[in-house]
Write a protein that holds these residues in place. Structure first.
Motif, mmCIF file in Angstrom:
data_model
loop_
_atom_site.group_PDB
_atom_site.id
_atom_site.type_symbol
_atom_site.label_atom_id
_atom_site.label_comp_id
_atom_site.label_asym_id
_atom_site.label_seq_id
_atom_site.Cartn_x
_atom_site.Cartn_y
_atom_site.Cartn_z
ATOM 1 N N ALA A 1 5.419 -3.073 3.649
ATOM 2 C CA ALA A 1 3.938 -3.879 2.618
ATOM 3 C C ALA A 1 4.932 -4.290 1.679
ATOM 4 O O ALA A 1 5.668 -4.200 1.068
ATOM 5 N N ARG A 2 4.217 -6.243 1.519
ATOM 6 C CA ARG A 2 4.363 -7.291 0.842
ATOM 7 C C ARG A 2 3.804 -8.011 0.296
ATOM 8 O O ARG A 2 2.537 -8.108 0.396
ATOM 9 N N ASN A 3 4.248 -7.768 -0.914
ATOM 10 C CA ASN A 3 3.112 -8.178 -2.265
ATOM 11 C C ASN A 3 1.457 -7.183 -2.106
ATOM 12 O O ASN A 3 0.471 -7.598 -2.270
ATOM 13 N N TRP A 4 1.726 -6.137 -2.058
ATOM 14 C CA TRP A 4 0.368 -5.621 -2.527
ATOM 15 C C TRP A 4 -0.191 -5.561 -3.716
ATOM 16 O O TRP A 4 0.971 -5.279 -4.603
ATOM 17 N N HIS A 5 -1.507 -5.573 -3.383
ATOM 18 C CA HIS A 5 -1.919 -6.431 -4.866
ATOM 19 C C HIS A 5 -2.936 -4.943 -4.958
ATOM 20 O O HIS A 5 -3.838 -4.393 -3.830
ATOM 21 N N CYS A 6 -3.233 -4.558 -6.427
ATOM 22 C CA CYS A 6 -4.405 -3.920 -7.079
ATOM 23 C C CYS A 6 -4.349 -4.329 -8.155
ATOM 24 O O CYS A 6 -4.664 -5.250 -9.022
ATOM 25 N N ARG A 7 -6.076 -4.078 -8.997
ATOM 26 C CA ARG A 7 -6.083 -4.288 -10.263
ATOM 27 C C ARG A 7 -5.044 -4.122 -11.083
ATOM 28 O O ARG A 7 -5.100 -4.698 -12.009
ATOM 29 N N TYR A 8 -3.958 -3.138 -11.282
ATOM 30 C CA TYR A 8 -3.397 -3.296 -12.048
ATOM 31 C C TYR A 8 -2.117 -3.921 -11.864
ATOM 32 O O TYR A 8 -0.359 -4.114 -12.454
ATOM 33 N N GLY A 9 -2.264 -4.571 -10.653
ATOM 34 C CA GLY A 9 -1.169 -5.928 -10.491
ATOM 35 C C GLY A 9 -0.612 -5.649 -9.181
ATOM 36 O O GLY A 9 -0.961 -5.543 -7.949
ATOM 37 N N GLU A 10 0.720 -6.352 -8.741
ATOM 38 C CA GLU A 10 1.302 -6.167 -7.513
ATOM 39 C C GLU A 10 2.366 -5.655 -7.488
ATOM 40 O O GLU A 10 3.655 -5.609 -8.440
ATOM 41 N N ILE A 11 2.520 -5.252 -6.390
ATOM 42 C CA ILE A 11 3.577 -4.571 -5.731
ATOM 43 C C ILE A 11 4.862 -5.021 -5.206
ATOM 44 O O ILE A 11 4.387 -5.463 -4.176
ATOM 45 N N ASP A 12 6.299 -5.339 -5.115
ATOM 46 C CA ASP A 12 6.557 -6.840 -4.499
ATOM 47 C C ASP A 12 7.049 -6.366 -3.189
ATOM 48 O O ASP A 12 6.644 -7.107 -2.589
ATOM 49 N N LEU A 13 8.224 -5.065 -2.693
ATOM 50 C CA LEU A 13 8.146 -4.835 -1.713
ATOM 51 C C LEU A 13 7.796 -3.501 -1.473
ATOM 52 O O LEU A 13 8.132 -2.406 -2.634
ATOM 53 N N ILE A 14 7.472 -2.254 -0.999
ATOM 54 C CA ILE A 14 7.422 -1.286 -0.384
ATOM 55 C C ILE A 14 7.860 -1.151 0.992
ATOM 56 O O ILE A 14 8.129 -1.267 1.875
ATOM 57 N N MET A 15 9.113 -0.407 0.914
ATOM 58 C CA MET A 15 10.130 -0.056 2.244
ATOM 59 C C MET A 15 9.753 1.498 2.059
ATOM 60 O O MET A 15 9.973 1.766 1.663
ATOM 61 N N ARG A 16 10.719 1.836 3.525
ATOM 62 C CA ARG A 16 10.923 3.181 3.738
ATOM 63 C C ARG A 16 12.527 3.588 4.221
ATOM 64 O O ARG A 16 12.632 2.365 4.809
ATOM 65 N N SER A 17 12.692 4.223 3.560
ATOM 66 C CA SER A 17 14.378 5.111 3.187
ATOM 67 C C SER A 17 14.588 6.247 4.030
ATOM 68 O O SER A 17 13.758 6.601 3.346
ATOM 69 N N GLY A 18 14.025 6.401 5.244
ATOM 70 C CA GLY A 18 14.343 7.789 6.127
ATOM 71 C C GLY A 18 13.065 8.386 5.811
ATOM 72 O O GLY A 18 11.757 7.415 5.906
ATOM 73 N N ASN A 19 12.646 8.914 4.555
ATOM 74 C CA ASN A 19 11.516 9.554 4.479
ATOM 75 C C ASN A 19 10.558 8.933 3.315
ATOM 76 O O ASN A 19 9.570 9.546 2.578
ATOM 77 N N THR A 20 11.690 8.111 2.544
ATOM 78 C CA THR A 20 11.698 8.241 0.852
ATOM 79 C C THR A 20 10.696 6.287 0.791
ATOM 80 O O THR A 20 10.918 5.775 1.628
ATOM 81 N N LEU A 21 9.610 7.047 0.481
ATOM 82 C CA LEU A 21 8.852 5.360 0.357
ATOM 83 C C LEU A 21 9.839 5.093 -0.423
ATOM 84 O O LEU A 21 9.468 5.288 -2.039
ATOM 85 N N LEU A 22 10.141 3.565 -0.917
ATOM 86 C CA LEU A 22 10.609 2.618 -2.186
ATOM 87 C C LEU A 22 9.468 1.812 -2.448
ATOM 88 O O LEU A 22 9.079 1.397 -2.142
ATOM 89 N N PHE A 23 9.606 1.765 -4.407
ATOM 90 C CA PHE A 23 8.336 0.412 -4.659
ATOM 91 C C PHE A 23 9.268 0.039 -5.675
ATOM 92 O O PHE A 23 9.798 0.288 -6.238
ATOM 93 N N ILE A 24 9.132 -1.518 -4.833
ATOM 94 C CA ILE A 24 10.466 -3.067 -5.223
ATOM 95 C C ILE A 24 9.645 -3.150 -6.373
ATOM 96 O O ILE A 24 9.020 -4.527 -5.949
#
Length: 114
Positions: free
Chosen positions: A28-51
């Motif tokens: 996902a890219r530019n994911w928004h919620c009430r606390y703000g935005e996560i610029d990039l959400i990436m997957r590396s293998g089985n690890t979810l990265l919040f960038i």
């Protein structure tokens, strides 16, 4: 105040391409919620990265790394928790940053919360 949406978008594009060359897959890219935005959400293998992507033209005011304040980290952690409540993930998760400064190569900082 001068808004630099174009510069921010270009920095996120550069970070995305960099992470993809490192074997990461975009979730996902530019994911928004009430606390703000996560610029990039990436997957590396089985690890979810919040960038978090940070760009600075130079290090005049401490550079890209210094723009991630403790208050910003708290908001980012809350945004990650909200994302995971809405999108359960059974693997590992990590909060990272990609720092872009001037014409230097991207710097990928793993686990910015310690």
């Amino acid at each position: 105040m001068k808004l630099n949406h174009g510069v921010g978008q270009a920095a996120e594009d550069a970070a995305l391409i960099f992470l993809q060359t490192q074997g990461c897959e975009l979730v996902a890219r530019n994911w928004h919620c009430r606390y703000g935005e996560i610029d990039l959400i990436m997957r590396s293998g089985n690890t979810l990265l919040f960038i978090e992507v940070k760009f600075r033209k130079n290090d005049k005011f401490g550079g890209a790394a210094y723009s991630i304040t403790p208050a910003k980290l708290v908001k980012m952690q809350r945004a990650v928790e909200t994302y995971l409540q809405q999108n359960p993930h059974t693997g590992a998760c990590r909060l990272d940053a990609v720092l872009l400064q001037g014409n230097q190569a991207p710097q990928w900082i793993h686990n910015i919360t310690g």
